[in-house]
Scaffold this motif. Structure first.
Motif, mmCIF file in Angstrom:
data_model
loop_
_atom_site.group_PDB
_atom_site.id
_atom_site.type_symbol
_atom_site.label_atom_id
_atom_site.label_comp_id
_atom_site.label_asym_id
_atom_site.label_seq_id
_atom_site.Cartn_x
_atom_site.Cartn_y
_atom_site.Cartn_z
ATOM 1 N N ASP A 98 0.838 -0.949 0.050
ATOM 2 C CA ASP A 98 -0.420 -0.326 0.055
ATOM 3 C C ASP A 98 0.435 0.834 0.267
ATOM 4 O OD1 ASP A 98 -2.364 -1.602 -0.338
ATOM 5 O OD2 ASP A 98 -3.023 -1.513 2.049
ATOM 6 N N MET A 99 2.379 0.705 0.134
ATOM 7 C CA MET A 99 3.399 2.430 0.286
ATOM 8 C C MET A 99 3.882 2.841 -0.855
ATOM 9 S SD MET A 99 4.364 2.147 4.166
ATOM 10 C CE MET A 99 5.485 0.398 4.216
ATOM 11 N N PRO A 101 3.518 2.485 -5.835
ATOM 12 C CA PRO A 101 2.139 2.387 -6.538
ATOM 13 C C PRO A 101 2.420 1.398 -7.258
ATOM 14 C CG PRO A 101 4.950 3.565 -7.175
ATOM 15 C CD PRO A 101 5.339 2.558 -5.008
ATOM 16 N N GLY A 102 1.293 1.625 -7.845
ATOM 17 C CA GLY A 102 0.651 -0.014 -8.934
ATOM 18 C C GLY A 102 0.847 -1.121 -7.898
ATOM 19 N N THR A 103 0.185 -1.210 -6.990
ATOM 20 C CA THR A 103 0.011 -2.221 -6.015
ATOM 21 C C THR A 103 -0.824 -2.893 -5.735
ATOM 22 O OG1 THR A 103 0.547 -1.181 -4.663
ATOM 23 C CG2 THR A 103 2.622 -2.098 -5.246
ATOM 24 N N ARG A 104 -2.024 -1.836 -6.582
ATOM 25 C CA ARG A 104 -3.288 -1.842 -5.999
ATOM 26 C C ARG A 104 -3.895 -3.086 -5.771
ATOM 27 N NH1 ARG A 104 -6.662 3.445 -8.185
ATOM 28 N NH2 ARG A 104 -5.066 4.610 -6.837
ATOM 29 N N ARG A 105 -3.880 -4.440 -7.114
ATOM 30 C CA ARG A 105 -4.586 -5.903 -7.209
ATOM 31 C C ARG A 105 -4.231 -6.434 -6.503
ATOM 32 N NH1 ARG A 105 -4.565 -8.555 -13.429
ATOM 33 N NH2 ARG A 105 -6.388 -10.582 -12.099
ATOM 34 N N ALA A 156 -13.764 -4.062 5.730
ATOM 35 C CA ALA A 156 -14.369 -2.088 5.058
ATOM 36 C C ALA A 156 -13.145 -2.202 4.095
ATOM 37 C CB ALA A 156 -14.695 -2.236 6.795
ATOM 38 N N SER A 157 -12.164 -2.667 4.715
ATOM 39 C CA SER A 157 -10.712 -1.861 3.585
ATOM 40 C C SER A 157 -11.369 -2.431 2.284
ATOM 41 C CB SER A 157 -9.458 -2.458 4.470
ATOM 42 O OG SER A 157 -8.394 -2.014 3.354
ATOM 43 N N LEU A 158 -11.358 -4.492 2.693
ATOM 44 C CA LEU A 158 -11.821 -4.061 1.375
ATOM 45 C C LEU A 158 -12.582 -4.049 0.716
ATOM 46 C CD1 LEU A 158 -10.242 -6.832 -0.688
ATOM 47 C CD2 LEU A 158 -11.554 -8.416 0.381
ATOM 48 N N ALA A 159 -14.000 -3.929 0.983
ATOM 49 C CA ALA A 159 -14.838 -3.218 0.580
ATOM 50 C C ALA A 159 -14.788 -1.674 0.019
ATOM 51 C CB ALA A 159 -16.256 -3.632 1.706
ATOM 52 N N ARG A 163 -15.568 -1.112 -4.185
ATOM 53 C CA ARG A 163 -15.892 0.822 -4.493
ATOM 54 C C ARG A 163 -15.242 1.582 -5.654
ATOM 55 N NH1 ARG A 163 -18.789 -0.682 0.753
ATOM 56 N NH2 ARG A 163 -17.680 1.050 1.439
ATOM 57 N N GLY A 164 -13.828 1.719 -5.641
ATOM 58 C CA GLY A 164 -12.818 2.717 -5.660
ATOM 59 C C GLY A 164 -12.650 3.443 -4.776
ATOM 60 N N ARG A 165 -13.171 3.878 -3.855
ATOM 61 C CA ARG A 165 -12.757 4.193 -2.826
ATOM 62 C C ARG A 165 -11.304 3.782 -1.971
ATOM 63 N NH1 ARG A 165 -18.114 5.390 1.272
ATOM 64 N NH2 ARG A 165 -16.558 7.392 1.736
ATOM 65 N N GLU A 166 -9.793 4.226 -2.513
ATOM 66 C CA GLU A 166 -8.401 3.841 -2.284
ATOM 67 C C GLU A 166 -8.023 3.876 -1.217
ATOM 68 O OE1 GLU A 166 -5.706 1.056 -2.967
ATOM 69 O OE2 GLU A 166 -7.863 1.206 -4.061
ATOM 70 N N TYR A 167 -8.634 5.617 -0.656
ATOM 71 C CA TYR A 167 -7.775 5.977 0.360
ATOM 72 C C TYR A 167 -8.044 5.293 1.408
ATOM 73 C CZ TYR A 167 -6.161 9.475 3.464
ATOM 74 O OH TYR A 167 -5.507 10.247 4.469
ATOM 75 N N ARG A 168 -9.344 5.343 1.310
ATOM 76 C CA ARG A 168 -10.241 4.962 2.923
ATOM 77 C C ARG A 168 -9.866 3.823 2.716
ATOM 78 N NH1 ARG A 168 -14.264 6.225 5.738
ATOM 79 N NH2 ARG A 168 -16.033 4.706 6.268
ATOM 80 N N GLY A 169 -9.853 2.769 1.416
ATOM 81 C CA GLY A 169 -9.240 1.007 1.869
ATOM 82 C C GLY A 169 -7.823 0.588 2.329
#
Length: 319
Positions: A98-99, A101-105, A156-159, A163-169
């Motif tokens: 998470d720290m 770039p390019g590692t969302r998936r 909750a983070s995964l949810a 939904r595209g709310r990456e920062y909140r996740g």
């Protein structure tokens, strides 16, 4: 002046340094920031209102033979510590990614893996927890509650990420990792400070000397009834079979030190009166959990009317 009179340097140590060290030792837990509060978890009687119903619910789960699998009887030690490595490792790895770039998936995959892996880890921990003493149950409840909160935060983070709310996740993920770390700290206190999990019978082999040792007159032990004896610092369970054989095991259960001599003997086995672990009298093998380690089993013989025992692992080479 005597040649062995203390020097001023020695006097300085004796009068200043040593008392300072003594004072630090005497202060004990009061000087440690976490040991004291963690110890107090086991004294919180207010937790008992939740402990008792949860313990009963876990004990009544229709798990059958799966219960011993979850205890780790087949493994020889508790299974729970091994199972928790996957969710903890997955979530820590997700935190690192998470720290970057390019590692969302990849982060999502790791968080999902940790959530799934936490289910068997929690189940194994629960069945172990339900067979503990009251102070351990209280501490274990806090440990489990922290891990449950961490699991909820990661869900909750995964949810949020879905939904595209990456920062909140990511924020929820780091919150989950923090709570999971706190839960792991409580779990470490439970395992090492309160000694949940270690084989309580392991010290026997170090306390018994080599060779044969008398433990009492052979006819003082009743036939067909469990009785106890002592060999130095080691308590023994003695059981005289109607056939004439005498079975001798270490008396304190390998699970939580319950007195096996006060347990029930049936079908060649003794069942601990505290948590129900069952051991074969002939060799000490744990045929039923929650104990994951067998009982030390002594050889026996009668010499000049006295029952003598020896521990094979500690026996000398000669007879």
């Amino acid at each position: 002046m005597s040649s062995d009179a203390p020097s001023s340097e020695t006097e300085s140590y004796e009068t200043l340094e040593r008392p300072r060290a003594v004072r630090a030792a005497e202060s004990g837990l009061a000087k440690l920031p976490l040991a004291g509060p963690l110890d107090r978890l086991g004294t919180l009687r207010a937790l008992d209102t939740a402990v008792s119903p949860l313990q009963n619910a876990v004990q009544k789960l229709p798990l059958g033979g799966l219960r011993d699998v979850l205890h780790g009887r087949w493994l020889g030690h508790p299974l729970h510590p091994a199972l928790v490595q996957l969710p903890i490792g997955a979530w820590m790895s997700a935190g690192v990614l998470d720290m970057l770039p390019g590692t969302r998936r990849a982060s999502r995959v790791l968080i999902g893996t940790g959530i799934l892996a936490s289910i068997p880890a929690a189940l194994s921990g629960s069945v172990d927890w339900a067979e503990l003493h009251k102070p351990q149950l209280r501490t274990g409840l806090v440990h489990g509650a922290a891990n449950t909160v961490a699991l909820g935060l990661y869900a909750a983070s995964l949810a949020a990420r879905a939904r595209g709310r990456e920062y909140r996740g990511r924020v929820l993920g780091f919150a989950g990792l923090t709570v999971a770390g706190a839960g792991a700290m409580v779990g470490g206190h439970l395992a090492y400070r309160q000694a949940v999990g270690p084989n309580k019978a392991e010290p026997v082999q170090h306390l018994v000397g080599k060779g044969w040792h008398p433990v009492g007159k052979a006819d003082s032990f009743p036939v067909g009834q469990a009785s106890n004896a002592t060999l130095g610092e080691v308590a023994l369970l003695v059981y005289r079979e109607p056939s004439g054989e005498t079975r001798v095991l270490a008396d304190r259960c390998s699970h939580q030190s319950g007195p096996l001599s006060q347990g029930t003997v049936a079908d060649g086995c003794v069942t601990c009166p505290w948590h129900g672990s069952t051991f074969r009298l002939v060799d000490g093998w744990n045929v039923g959990g929650p104990a994951t380690a067998p009982q030390p089993c002594f050889e026996s013989r009668v010499r000049e009317g006295f029952l003598e025992v020896r521990l094979p692992d500690a026996a000398p080479d000669e007879d």
